[in-house]
Design a protein around this motif. Structure first.
Motif, PDB file in Angstrom:
ATOM      1  N   ALA A   1       0.853  -1.184   0.000  1.00  0.00           N
ATOM      2  CA  ALA A   1       0.000   0.000   0.000  1.00  0.00           C
ATOM      3  C   ALA A   1       0.892   1.238   0.000  1.00  0.00           C
ATOM      4  N   CYS A   2       0.598   2.168  -0.909  1.00  0.00           N
ATOM      5  CA  CYS A   2       1.419   3.368  -1.035  1.00  0.00           C
ATOM      6  C   CYS A   2       0.611   4.597  -0.621  1.00  0.00           C
ATOM      7  N   PRO A   3       1.266   5.576   0.010  1.00  0.00           N
ATOM      8  CA  PRO A   3       0.565   6.777   0.459  1.00  0.00           C
ATOM      9  C   PRO A   3       0.184   7.659  -0.730  1.00  0.00           C
ATOM     10  N   PRO A   4      -0.825   8.519  -0.534  1.00  0.00           N
ATOM     11  CA  PRO A   4      -1.216   9.456  -1.603  1.00  0.00           C
ATOM     12  C   PRO A   4      -0.042  10.363  -1.964  1.00  0.00           C
ATOM     13  N   PRO A   5       0.090  10.786  -3.211  1.00  0.00           N
ATOM     14  CA  PRO A   5      -0.809  10.475  -4.348  1.00  0.00           C
ATOM     15  C   PRO A   5      -0.384   9.255  -5.142  1.00  0.00           C
ATOM     16  N   ARG A   6       0.506   8.453  -4.588  1.00  0.00           N
ATOM     17  CA  ARG A   6       1.042   7.310  -5.341  1.00  0.00           C
ATOM     18  C   ARG A   6       0.160   6.068  -5.266  1.00  0.00           C
ATOM     19  N   GLU A   7      -0.977   6.162  -4.590  1.00  0.00           N
ATOM     20  CA  GLU A   7      -1.831   4.981  -4.485  1.00  0.00           C
ATOM     21  C   GLU A   7      -2.440   4.586  -5.829  1.00  0.00           C
ATOM     22  N   HIS A   8      -2.429   5.501  -6.801  1.00  0.00           N
ATOM     23  CA  HIS A   8      -2.977   5.182  -8.131  1.00  0.00           C
ATOM     24  C   HIS A   8      -1.879   4.939  -9.177  1.00  0.00           C
ATOM     25  N   THR A   9      -0.635   4.900  -8.721  1.00  0.00           N
ATOM     26  CA  THR A   9       0.484   4.733  -9.661  1.00  0.00           C
ATOM     27  C   THR A   9       0.435   3.395 -10.383  1.00  0.00           C
ATOM     28  N   ASP A  10       0.166   2.321  -9.650  1.00  0.00           N
ATOM     29  CA  ASP A  10       0.166   0.991 -10.271  1.00  0.00           C
ATOM     30  C   ASP A  10      -0.913   0.878 -11.351  1.00  0.00           C
ATOM     31  N   LYS A  11      -2.070   1.503 -11.115  1.00  0.00           N
ATOM     32  CA  LYS A  11      -3.133   1.474 -12.124  1.00  0.00           C
ATOM     33  C   LYS A  11      -2.688   2.225 -13.381  1.00  0.00           C
ATOM     34  N   TRP A  12      -1.958   3.325 -13.206  1.00  0.00           N
ATOM     35  CA  TRP A  12      -1.463   4.072 -14.361  1.00  0.00           C
ATOM     36  C   TRP A  12      -0.534   3.187 -15.199  1.00  0.00           C
ATOM     37  N   VAL A  13       0.369   2.466 -14.534  1.00  0.00           N
ATOM     38  CA  VAL A  13       1.296   1.579 -15.252  1.00  0.00           C
ATOM     39  C   VAL A  13       0.531   0.453 -15.944  1.00  0.00           C
ATOM     40  N   SER A  14      -0.430  -0.138 -15.215  1.00  0.00           N
ATOM     41  CA  SER A  14      -1.211  -1.241 -15.800  1.00  0.00           C
ATOM     42  C   SER A  14      -2.007  -0.779 -17.001  1.00  0.00           C
ATOM     43  N   ASP A  15      -2.593   0.429 -16.921  1.00  0.00           N
ATOM     44  CA  ASP A  15      -3.362   0.951 -18.052  1.00  0.00           C
ATOM     45  C   ASP A  15      -2.457   1.197 -19.262  1.00  0.00           C
ATOM     46  N   LEU A  16      -1.240   1.696 -19.006  1.00  0.00           N
ATOM     47  CA  LEU A  16      -0.305   1.951 -20.100  1.00  0.00           C
ATOM     48  C   LEU A  16       0.067   0.667 -20.826  1.00  0.00           C
ATOM     49  N   LEU A  17       0.253  -0.410 -20.067  1.00  0.00           N
ATOM     50  CA  LEU A  17       0.756  -1.660 -20.637  1.00  0.00           C
ATOM     51  C   LEU A  17      -0.336  -2.700 -20.857  1.00  0.00           C
ATOM     52  N   ALA A  18      -1.606  -2.324 -20.624  1.00  0.00           N
ATOM     53  CA  ALA A  18      -2.692  -3.296 -20.752  1.00  0.00           C
ATOM     54  C   ALA A  18      -2.878  -3.758 -22.191  1.00  0.00           C
ATOM     55  N   ASP A  19      -2.641  -2.859 -23.144  1.00  0.00           N
ATOM     56  CA  ASP A  19      -2.781  -3.180 -24.565  1.00  0.00           C
ATOM     57  C   ASP A  19      -1.456  -2.911 -25.276  1.00  0.00           C
ATOM     58  N   PRO A  20      -1.288  -3.439 -26.482  1.00  0.00           N
ATOM     59  CA  PRO A  20      -0.041  -3.185 -27.209  1.00  0.00           C
ATOM     60  C   PRO A  20       0.222  -1.692 -27.375  1.00  0.00           C
ATOM     61  N   VAL A  21       1.483  -1.311 -27.244  1.00  0.00           N
ATOM     62  CA  VAL A  21       1.895   0.069 -27.457  1.00  0.00           C
ATOM     63  C   VAL A  21       2.888   0.101 -28.613  1.00  0.00           C
ATOM     64  N   THR A  22       2.926   1.227 -29.293  1.00  0.00           N
ATOM     65  CA  THR A  22       3.907   1.411 -30.355  1.00  0.00           C
ATOM     66  C   THR A  22       5.201   1.896 -29.729  1.00  0.00           C
ATOM     67  N   TRP A  23       6.302   1.259 -30.117  1.00  0.00           N
ATOM     68  CA  TRP A  23       7.580   1.639 -29.515  1.00  0.00           C
ATOM     69  C   TRP A  23       8.582   2.010 -30.607  1.00  0.00           C
ATOM     70  N   ALA A  24       9.466   2.914 -30.235  1.00  0.00           N
ATOM     71  CA  ALA A  24      10.524   3.340 -31.148  1.00  0.00           C
ATOM     72  C   ALA A  24      11.771   3.623 -30.326  1.00  0.00           C
ATOM     73  N   LEU A  25      12.905   3.229 -30.847  1.00  0.00           N
ATOM     74  CA  LEU A  25      14.180   3.428 -30.156  1.00  0.00           C
ATOM     75  C   LEU A  25      15.113   4.202 -31.075  1.00  0.00           C
ATOM     76  N   GLN A  26      15.518   5.380 -30.621  1.00  0.00           N
ATOM     77  CA  GLN A  26      16.463   6.210 -31.356  1.00  0.00           C
ATOM     78  C   GLN A  26      17.628   6.533 -30.436  1.00  0.00           C
ATOM     79  N   GLY A  27      18.753   5.852 -30.659  1.00  0.00           N
ATOM     80  CA  GLY A  27      19.902   6.045 -29.777  1.00  0.00           C
ATOM     81  C   GLY A  27      19.581   5.568 -28.378  1.00  0.00           C
TER      82      GLY A  27
END
Length: 286
Positions: free
Chosen positions: A119-145
């Protein structure tokens, strides 16, 4: 009688010469355009996922939903030694998430993500959901250097490569205690600020969060992604401290007893006691 006037005739280039010169110019322009197109096509080739393995990236800019608590988002890529698949480790300031990641051209897909349940204190209690939402579906990635960009729709995260800190010569501050029960972060731990540092000559010094400590340590590389530290018996001062600080000290000393394996990703270290793998520490370079 008028004297006849003679005009010197002007020489005119034959029309075919003009045509030839024009054709040469067109051909040169066509060749240059074709070469440019080929060059651009080569530079837009799909990125190679193996370029990510063994590296850690830290978010530098976010477009769209902001990271709760400000982040940063840290992504680490490692290779599974058994089946050569790629593992992804993600943390944006609360729990660490990990799982397998696959690639199809410029599409990156994370699957079977799991993590700690702290359990994380505010405002980080919603951090894990942000990461999960970002990675829940395929993302387009690009690597430059050294810059990794992830995007989907209007969301875009730009990350830069971070070099791993060396185990020796870095001051490592404890940010979480690992026990059989849980991975714990607390206000008491933030105030106590336990740490250790190993000098080039093997001397180890630090603080348990209550008392000063010292000893010696030997490091050895066990594989490309981890090292082993062997600590000598640690001597401490004998000052009495509040119960929370004493509990922190007990876990720190238990984790640093004998041999421990460590994995470093950028500024972050995971330390696990070899004799008792249920005991460990999470640390950050300070």
């Amino acid at each position: 009688m008028r004297t006849p006037q003679f005009r010197t005739p002007r020489f005119r280039a034959p029309q075919f010469i003009r045509t030839s010169m024009l054709s040469a110019g067109v051909l040169a322009l066509f060749a240059a355009t074709t070469l440019s197109a080929c060059t651009n096509g080569a530079s837009e080739a799909a990125p190679d996922p193996t370029d990510l393995v063994g590296k850690t990236y830290v978010s530098d800019a976010v477009t769209g939903p902001e990271i709760p608590g400000g982040g940063p988002l840290v992504l680490g890529f490692t290779e599974n030694a058994t089946d050569k698949t790629t593992n992804l480790h993600a943390n944006a300031g609360c729990n660490g998430l990990g799982g397998m990641v696959t690639f199809d051209g410029d599409a990156m897909t994370a699957s079977n993500l799991f993590g700690t349940m702290m359990a994380c204190p505010p405002p980080r209690e919603h951090t894990d959901k942000w990461v999960s939402d970002l990675l829940a579906d395929p993302v387009t990635w690009a690597l430059q250097g050294t810059t990794l960009t992830l995007s989907r729709g209007d969301q875009r995260v730009v990350l830069v490569e971070r070099e791993n800190r060396p185990v020796v010569g870095t001051r490592w501050q404890v940010t979480a205690l690992v026990t059989k029960q849980a991975v714990t972060r607390s206000v008491a731990l933030e105030e106590a600020k336990p740490y250790f540092e190993i000098a080039e000559d093997g001397a180890m010094s630090g603080n348990t969060g209550c008392n000063s400590m010292r000893g010696t340590a030997k490091t050895a590389t066990t594989d490309p992604t981890s090292e082993e530290i062997e600590f000598s018996p640690i001597a401490t001062t004998r000052m009495a401290c509040p119960p929370d600080a004493m509990e922190i000290e007990q876990t720190v000393l238990a984790a640093l007893q004998g041999k421990a394996t460590v994995t470093v990703e950028g500024d972050e270290m995971k330390l696990t006691n070899v004799a008792d793998p249920t005991v460990g520490l999470r640390l950050t370079a300070s």
